[in-house]
Design a protein around this motif. Structure first.
Motif, PDB file in Angstrom:
ATOM      1  N   GLN A 323       0.835  -1.206   0.000  1.00 34.89           N
ATOM      2  CA  GLN A 323       0.000   0.000   0.000  1.00 34.89           C
ATOM      3  C   GLN A 323       0.870   1.256   0.000  1.00 34.89           C
ATOM      4  OE1 GLN A 323      -2.582  -0.356   3.410  1.00 34.89           O
ATOM      5  NE2 GLN A 323      -4.004  -1.747   2.370  1.00 34.89           N
ATOM      6  N   TYR A 324       1.934   1.241   0.799  1.00 32.83           N
ATOM      7  CA  TYR A 324       2.828   2.394   0.884  1.00 32.83           C
ATOM      8  C   TYR A 324       3.580   2.597  -0.433  1.00 32.83           C
ATOM      9  CZ  TYR A 324       6.939   5.129   2.158  1.00 32.83           C
ATOM     10  OH  TYR A 324       7.939   6.072   2.180  1.00 32.83           O
ATOM     11  N   ILE A 325       4.109   1.518  -0.989  1.00 35.81           N
ATOM     12  CA  ILE A 325       4.924   1.618  -2.201  1.00 35.81           C
ATOM     13  C   ILE A 325       4.085   2.059  -3.391  1.00 35.81           C
ATOM     14  CG2 ILE A 325       6.349   0.297  -3.827  1.00 35.81           C
ATOM     15  CD1 ILE A 325       7.093  -1.494  -1.359  1.00 35.81           C
ATOM     16  N   MET A 326       2.877   1.525  -3.502  1.00 33.16           N
ATOM     17  CA  MET A 326       2.019   1.880  -4.634  1.00 33.16           C
ATOM     18  C   MET A 326       1.641   3.363  -4.612  1.00 33.16           C
ATOM     19  SD  MET A 326       1.485  -0.794  -6.570  1.00 33.16           S
ATOM     20  CE  MET A 326      -0.025  -0.419  -7.454  1.00 33.16           C
ATOM     21  N   ALA A 327       1.611   3.938  -3.404  1.00 33.72           N
ATOM     22  CA  ALA A 327       1.216   5.344  -3.279  1.00 33.72           C
ATOM     23  C   ALA A 327       2.343   6.306  -3.606  1.00 33.72           C
ATOM     24  CB  ALA A 327       0.696   5.617  -1.870  1.00 33.72           C
ATOM     25  N   ILE A 328       3.580   5.817  -3.716  1.00 32.23           N
ATOM     26  CA  ILE A 328       4.730   6.678  -4.000  1.00 32.23           C
ATOM     27  C   ILE A 328       4.738   7.064  -5.478  1.00 32.23           C
ATOM     28  CG2 ILE A 328       7.255   6.751  -4.106  1.00 32.23           C
ATOM     29  CD1 ILE A 328       7.329   4.944  -1.661  1.00 32.23           C
ATOM     30  N   THR A 329       4.866   8.376  -5.744  1.00 36.41           N
ATOM     31  CA  THR A 329       4.857   8.869  -7.134  1.00 36.41           C
ATOM     32  C   THR A 329       6.215   9.418  -7.575  1.00 36.41           C
ATOM     33  OG1 THR A 329       4.068  11.018  -6.347  1.00 36.41           O
ATOM     34  CG2 THR A 329       2.398   9.418  -7.064  1.00 36.41           C
ATOM     35  N   GLU A 330       7.141   9.571  -6.626  1.00 37.69           N
ATOM     36  CA  GLU A 330       8.469  10.060  -6.976  1.00 37.69           C
ATOM     37  C   GLU A 330       9.510   9.323  -6.141  1.00 37.69           C
ATOM     38  OE1 GLU A 330       8.428  13.924  -3.983  1.00 37.69           O
ATOM     39  OE2 GLU A 330       7.993  14.215  -6.113  1.00 37.69           O
ATOM     40  N   PHE A 331      10.776   9.575  -6.423  1.00 37.62           N
ATOM     41  CA  PHE A 331      11.844   8.868  -5.721  1.00 37.62           C
ATOM     42  C   PHE A 331      11.744   9.100  -4.207  1.00 37.62           C
ATOM     43  CE2 PHE A 331      16.071   8.734  -3.761  1.00 37.62           C
ATOM     44  CZ  PHE A 331      16.454   7.428  -4.091  1.00 37.62           C
ATOM     45  N   ALA A 370       6.663 -16.039  -3.257  1.00 34.76           N
ATOM     46  CA  ALA A 370       6.210 -15.397  -4.505  1.00 34.76           C
ATOM     47  C   ALA A 370       5.736 -13.970  -4.245  1.00 34.76           C
ATOM     48  CB  ALA A 370       5.087 -16.225  -5.127  1.00 34.76           C
ATOM     49  N   GLU A 371       5.058 -13.771  -3.105  1.00 29.22           N
ATOM     50  CA  GLU A 371       4.581 -12.424  -2.761  1.00 29.22           C
ATOM     51  C   GLU A 371       5.762 -11.498  -2.465  1.00 29.22           C
ATOM     52  OE1 GLU A 371       1.172 -12.021  -0.068  1.00 29.22           O
ATOM     53  OE2 GLU A 371       1.019 -14.207  -0.073  1.00 29.22           O
ATOM     54  N   VAL A 372       6.768 -12.021  -1.774  1.00 29.85           N
ATOM     55  CA  VAL A 372       7.974 -11.220  -1.484  1.00 29.85           C
ATOM     56  C   VAL A 372       8.651 -10.840  -2.795  1.00 29.85           C
ATOM     57  CG1 VAL A 372      10.266 -11.224  -0.427  1.00 29.85           C
ATOM     58  CG2 VAL A 372       8.337 -12.243   0.795  1.00 29.85           C
ATOM     59  N   GLY A 373       8.723 -11.789  -3.732  1.00 26.94           N
ATOM     60  CA  GLY A 373       9.315 -11.508  -5.049  1.00 26.94           C
ATOM     61  C   GLY A 373       8.572 -10.398  -5.773  1.00 26.94           C
ATOM     62  N   ASP A 374       7.232 -10.409  -5.671  1.00 24.60           N
ATOM     63  CA  ASP A 374       6.429  -9.347  -6.307  1.00 24.60           C
ATOM     64  C   ASP A 374       6.743  -7.983  -5.704  1.00 24.60           C
ATOM     65  OD1 ASP A 374       5.230 -11.238  -7.895  1.00 24.60           O
ATOM     66  OD2 ASP A 374       3.417 -11.409  -6.658  1.00 24.60           O
ATOM     67  N   VAL A 375       6.910  -7.931  -4.378  1.00 25.92           N
ATOM     68  CA  VAL A 375       7.214  -6.662  -3.705  1.00 25.92           C
ATOM     69  C   VAL A 375       8.588  -6.161  -4.126  1.00 25.92           C
ATOM     70  CG1 VAL A 375       7.629  -5.548  -1.484  1.00 25.92           C
ATOM     71  CG2 VAL A 375       5.733  -7.146  -1.732  1.00 25.92           C
ATOM     72  N   ILE A 376       9.565  -7.065  -4.184  1.00 22.29           N
ATOM     73  CA  ILE A 376      10.918  -6.672  -4.592  1.00 22.29           C
ATOM     74  C   ILE A 376      10.911  -6.128  -6.015  1.00 22.29           C
ATOM     75  CG2 ILE A 376      13.214  -7.579  -5.160  1.00 22.29           C
ATOM     76  CD1 ILE A 376      12.938  -9.446  -2.739  1.00 22.29           C
ATOM     77  N   THR A 377      10.173  -6.791  -6.899  1.00 18.13           N
ATOM     78  CA  THR A 377      10.050  -6.318  -8.292  1.00 18.13           C
ATOM     79  C   THR A 377       9.415  -4.935  -8.329  1.00 18.13           C
ATOM     80  OG1 THR A 377       9.846  -8.573  -9.107  1.00 18.13           O
ATOM     81  CG2 THR A 377       9.050  -6.813 -10.555  1.00 18.13           C
ATOM     82  N   LEU A 378       8.366  -4.735  -7.505  1.00 18.96           N
ATOM     83  CA  LEU A 378       7.681  -3.440  -7.459  1.00 18.96           C
ATOM     84  C   LEU A 378       8.625  -2.344  -6.966  1.00 18.96           C
ATOM     85  CD1 LEU A 378       5.061  -1.806  -7.663  1.00 18.96           C
ATOM     86  CD2 LEU A 378       4.523  -2.536  -5.324  1.00 18.96           C
ATOM     87  N   ILE A 379       9.425  -2.627  -5.961  1.00 23.09           N
ATOM     88  CA  ILE A 379      10.368  -1.637  -5.435  1.00 23.09           C
ATOM     89  C   ILE A 379      11.418  -1.289  -6.489  1.00 23.09           C
ATOM     90  CG2 ILE A 379      12.136  -1.202  -3.680  1.00 23.09           C
ATOM     91  CD1 ILE A 379      10.568  -3.044  -1.784  1.00 23.09           C
TER      92      ILE A 379
END
Length: 385
Positions: A323-331, A370-379
């Motif tokens: 939720q936090y990462i998806m809300a980030i729009t800049e570095f 698999a969920e951790v992998g998705d988060v790492i990819t998103l970051i």
């Protein structure tokens, strides 16, 4: 059948759970003993309590009989004990008529719950009679075969027998519980409890169940769902064998009854891994093995519980982080810390998947991985790397 009588079953299970609580109520630090005796009674098996005198063994047995309003017989054996003392004297009048009959009133052949202290003092004549009574519920006496109502024998001894002639009797006890003195941290409570007992606070227990209720619980054993624990049970047997602890085929099979009884006493119709802890009273032969088995069970079963808690916490952290990462729009510099953190989490989950012997936990770990992998990819995407 269970659905049709669910309210009755629920009430029966509630009373069975209450039976365990009431059994240990007067005694300090005897919850494990009460649980073991309750398991023996629900399964209709026998139990031997092994430990020094003065640890409430006979008092627990008598209270168990009172709580289910069962006919009770108690006796202390010596090497000079005669069969008449346990099974009743011969009827002289009948003997004059050529009939071999015992007067069994208030003796072992009429008991539903029996407590036999120092049971391994039995001589060969008594030993042979015990074996058939415990195994077949039949007293073979001279020319007669008498069917006896014995439901559970609770025995006591100071030590495990070494004599070969006593091994068959020792094996008749599915449950073997090693009793320890109350720990120093409970001595003050012990003084108060003994004082209440001596003052007569617990002179006679009010029945909670009846023998008919116990029979109903015994039938209910075979409706408990054991599917979730059988695979783990087989693995535990293999681990015990690897540690030099041999479990006979008969005890392996009968353990299922104890596992089902553990679930019932916890008011459940589905067995869980925690119920496998009953193996600590079934598989060891002596006190050293008992400690070894307990360590193995705590490692194998409690480890599974710990892994489940860790995986659940990781999943909650993943949802919050997404939720936090998806809300980030800049570095955002914190993303670098998140990346390192989740890379460490990924290693941790991999270790859980490799270390556990529980297939369900392994599958859960791979799902979380698999969920951790998705988060790492998103970051990484947010960081542009």
């Amino acid at each position: 059948m269970i659905k049709a009588m669910s309210s009755g079953v629920n009430e029966l299970l509630h009373q069975a759970h209450k039976f365990v609580e009431e059994l240990s109520k007067p005694f300090i630090g005897r919850e494990e003993e009460a649980q073991a005796i309750a398991l023996a009674i629900v399964t209709g098996e026998h139990i031997v309590l092994i430990g020094e005198p003065g640890t409430a063994k006979s008092a627990l047995a008598r209270r168990a009989a009172e709580l289910i309003n069962a006919r009770f017989f108690k006796y202390l054996l010596t090497k000079f004990t005669e069969p008449d003392e346990l099974f009743g004297p011969l009827d002289i009048n009948a003997l004059r008529q050529g009939k071999y009959v015992r007067i069994t009133r208030n003796k072992l052949p009429e008991a539903e719950i029996a407590f036999i202290d120092e049971i391994f003092n039995a001589n060969s004549a008594i030993l042979n009679m015990f074996l058939t009574i415990m195994n077949e519920r039949i007293l073979y006496d001279g020319y007669n075969e008498i069917k006896v109502p014995l439901w559970t024998m609770i025995a006591a001894t100071n030590q495990v027998p070494d004599e070969p002639e006593l091994q068959a009797l020792y094996d008749r006890f599915l449950f073997r519980h090693f009793v320890k003195p109350v720990g120093e941290d409970k001595w003050m409570d012990l003084l108060d409890a003994v004082w209440r007992i001596e003052a007569g606070y617990y002179e006679c227990a009010e029945p909670i169940l009846s023998i008919d209720h116990i029979r109903a619980l015994n039938k209910l054993l075979f409706e408990v769902n054991l599917s979730k624990v059988k695979e783990k049970l087989v693995k535990l047997y293999a681990i015990l064998e690897d540690h030099g602890i041999h479990v006979t085929d008969r005890r392996k099979g009968k353990a299922l009854k104890a596992i089902a009884a553990s679930a019932l006493l916890d008011e459940r119709m589905v067995a869980t891994e925690e119920d496998l802890l009953v193996l600590r009273t079934i598989t060891p032969r002596d006190r050293d093995e008992a400690e070894q088995v307990y360590a193995i069970l705590m490692d194998e079963i409690k480890a599974s519980e710990r892994y489940l808690r860790e995986l659940t916490e990781i999943e909650a952290n993943i949802r919050e982080a997404k939720q936090y990462i998806m809300a980030i729009t800049e570095f955002e510099p914190r993303l670098v810390d998140y990346l390192r953190s989740f890379e460490a989490v990924r290693d941790k989950v991999r270790r859980i998947a490799e270390e556990t012997s529980d297939e369900a936990i392994r599958r859960r770990a791979f799902d979380v991985l698999a969920e951790v992998g998705d988060v790492i990819t998103l970051i990484r995407r947010k960081l542009g790397i």
